[in-house]
Design an enzyme around this catalytic site. Sequence first.
Site, PDB file in Angstrom:
ATOM      1  N   CYS A   9     -18.941  34.504   3.695  1.00 16.30           N
ATOM      2  CA  CYS A   9     -19.119  33.121   3.240  1.00 16.30           C
ATOM      3  C   CYS A   9     -20.063  32.428   4.227  1.00 16.30           C
ATOM      4  CB  CYS A   9     -17.795  32.393   3.051  1.00 16.30           C
ATOM      5  SG  CYS A   9     -16.777  32.194   4.499  1.00 16.30           S
ATOM      6  N   CYS A  82     -19.064  30.451  -2.269  1.00 15.92           N
ATOM      7  CA  CYS A  82     -19.642  29.391  -1.440  1.00 15.92           C
ATOM      8  C   CYS A  82     -20.710  28.573  -2.161  1.00 15.92           C
ATOM      9  CB  CYS A  82     -20.246  29.999  -0.180  1.00 15.92           C
ATOM     10  SG  CYS A  82     -19.132  31.150   0.620  1.00 15.92           S
ATOM     11  N   CYS A  86     -26.648  34.132  -1.343  1.00 15.83           N
ATOM     12  CA  CYS A  86     -26.386  35.007  -0.208  1.00 15.83           C
ATOM     13  C   CYS A  86     -27.608  35.894   0.013  1.00 15.83           C
ATOM     14  CB  CYS A  86     -25.160  35.871  -0.517  1.00 15.83           C
ATOM     15  SG  CYS A  86     -24.331  36.500   0.937  1.00 15.83           S
TER      16      CYS A  86
END
Length: 133
Positions: A9, A82, A86
């Site tokens: 995260c 989140c 990513c």
Amino acid sequence: MKKKVAFVCVHNSCRSQMAEGWAKKLGSHVLEVYSAGTENYPEVKPGAVEVMEEAGIDMSGHYPKLLSDIPEELDILITMGCNVACPFVPCSHSEDWGLEDPSGGPIEGFRNTRDLIKVKVEELIKRVENNQI
């Protein structure tokens, strides 16, 4: 052979740390476990440490890590939900658990998140044991 799994995260200060704690306790027979964040953060949230301790998992030695601190290639990448893009991490399986961050809220939010993560980690372990991942 154990599967390399990383829980990721943004800050690696709460949800991913709890997932790492559960996976190490419950799945070390099939998983090599890591957690990391995409941004620096000074500490693991005290609320996360407290509620994991209530469940018998000591996270006092945990600290936030970055993606550069974990293996470059993984078998399983789990993001916590989140809502940020990513960075690409080579892996053969990835999924997003869509968990809300309890940080800044009451301790009960941390407990609820801890319990949700435990169930998800148990399900992940079963899938690995059954060669579904």
